[in-house]
Design a protein around this motif. Structure first.
Motif, PDB file in Angstrom:
ATOM      1  N   ARG A  19      -3.425   6.900   2.174  1.00 13.58           N
ATOM      2  CA  ARG A  19      -3.296   5.793   2.521  1.00 13.58           C
ATOM      3  C   ARG A  19      -4.625   5.149   3.148  1.00 13.58           C
ATOM      4  O   ARG A  19      -4.951   4.062   2.565  1.00 13.58           O
ATOM      5  N   GLY A  20      -5.328   6.013   3.789  1.00 13.46           N
ATOM      6  CA  GLY A  20      -6.709   5.503   4.301  1.00 13.46           C
ATOM      7  C   GLY A  20      -7.670   5.076   3.426  1.00 13.46           C
ATOM      8  O   GLY A  20      -8.040   4.003   3.480  1.00 13.46           O
ATOM      9  N   HIS A  21      -7.718   5.812   2.397  1.00 12.53           N
ATOM     10  CA  HIS A  21      -8.470   5.629   1.269  1.00 12.53           C
ATOM     11  C   HIS A  21      -8.144   4.311   0.446  1.00 12.53           C
ATOM     12  O   HIS A  21      -8.978   3.504  -0.166  1.00 12.53           O
ATOM     13  N   LEU A  22      -6.848   4.090   0.381  1.00 14.60           N
ATOM     14  CA  LEU A  22      -6.278   3.068  -0.436  1.00 14.60           C
ATOM     15  C   LEU A  22      -6.397   1.988   0.300  1.00 14.60           C
ATOM     16  O   LEU A  22      -6.824   0.788  -0.308  1.00 14.60           O
ATOM     17  N   MET A  23      -6.619   1.854   1.535  1.00 16.01           N
ATOM     18  CA  MET A  23      -6.729   0.666   2.373  1.00 16.01           C
ATOM     19  C   MET A  23      -8.315   0.038   2.134  1.00 16.01           C
ATOM     20  O   MET A  23      -8.342  -1.000   2.061  1.00 16.01           O
ATOM     21  N   GLY A  67       4.829  -9.335   3.246  1.00 24.17           N
ATOM     22  CA  GLY A  67       3.514  -9.264   2.505  1.00 24.17           C
ATOM     23  C   GLY A  67       3.395  -8.043   1.509  1.00 24.17           C
ATOM     24  O   GLY A  67       4.251  -7.219   1.256  1.00 24.17           O
ATOM     25  N   GLY A  68       2.086  -8.223   0.972  1.00 25.22           N
ATOM     26  CA  GLY A  68       1.586  -7.212  -0.008  1.00 25.22           C
ATOM     27  C   GLY A  68       0.323  -7.563  -0.642  1.00 25.22           C
ATOM     28  O   GLY A  68      -0.345  -8.424  -0.285  1.00 25.22           O
ATOM     29  N   VAL A  80       0.969  -1.106  -0.042  1.00 22.11           N
ATOM     30  CA  VAL A  80       0.076   0.009  -0.228  1.00 22.11           C
ATOM     31  C   VAL A  80       0.895   1.100  -0.103  1.00 22.11           C
ATOM     32  O   VAL A  80       0.626   2.284  -0.785  1.00 22.11           O
ATOM     33  N   ALA A  81       1.982   1.178   0.840  1.00 26.36           N
ATOM     34  CA  ALA A  81       3.095   2.278   0.908  1.00 26.36           C
ATOM     35  C   ALA A  81       3.523   2.717  -0.554  1.00 26.36           C
ATOM     36  O   ALA A  81       3.390   3.827  -0.859  1.00 26.36           O
ATOM     37  N   GLU A  82       3.761   1.649  -1.123  1.00 27.90           N
ATOM     38  CA  GLU A  82       4.507   1.754  -2.456  1.00 27.90           C
ATOM     39  C   GLU A  82       3.487   2.332  -3.413  1.00 27.90           C
ATOM     40  O   GLU A  82       3.779   3.465  -4.205  1.00 27.90           O
TER      41      GLU A  82
END
Length: 148
Positions: free
Chosen positions: A38-42, A62-63, A27-29
């Motif tokens: 980040r919140g939206h992407l999660m 993981g990822g 997610v960070a990438e």
């Protein structure tokens, strides 16, 4: 009509992961690549995972990666999933109180337009969006990521 930010981010995640299907991405990438929250992407990743578009791996190292081949990810299906109820105007809903609805043709015209949009979207897959991988990689900066 404008797609929601959720749909936009969903497509960006799929494109990003489709560029390197052989490795896990984080997610960070992806937030760094697109400059998004980040919140939206999660939330996006969670929903795409539940729908089977993504496979997630928990823990250290993981990822996520695509859960389906790019050729199997139909854009129209993704948009229908991420947008949910697409009511272009009030009369699309079951609880409409529009006074002119019994004589108005707008609902039928807009329904036809929406069907036409999905006819086009259903004819494309994620693979179609990935036809210029080097150009996409250069623009979002994922070409330098190290495989896990």
């Amino acid at each position: 009509m404008k797609l929601s930010t959720f749909s936009d981010y969903s497509l960006r995640v799929l494109i990003y992961l489709g560029l390197h299907p052989e490795r896990l991405a984080t997610v960070a990438e992806i937030t760094a690549a697109f400059g998004i929250s980040r919140g939206h992407l999660m939330k996006v990743v969670h929903q795409l995972g539940k729908a089977g578009y993504l496979e997630t791996v928990r823990g250290k190292g993981g990822g996520m990666r695509l859960g389906l081949a790019p050729e199997q990810i139909v854009l129209g299906r993704v948009i229908r999933h991420t947008e949910g109820d697409i009511s272009l105007v009030e009369c699309f809903g079951s609880d409409s109180d529009c006074r002119i609805q019994p004589a108005c043709r707008l609902k039928a015209v807009l329904a036809e337009a929406l069907a036409g949009m999905f006819l086009v979207l259903d004819s494309y897959t994620l693979a179609d969006l990935l036809q210029q991988p080097q150009a996409l990689e250069a623009l979002i900066g994922c070409e330098s990521q190290v495989a896990v």
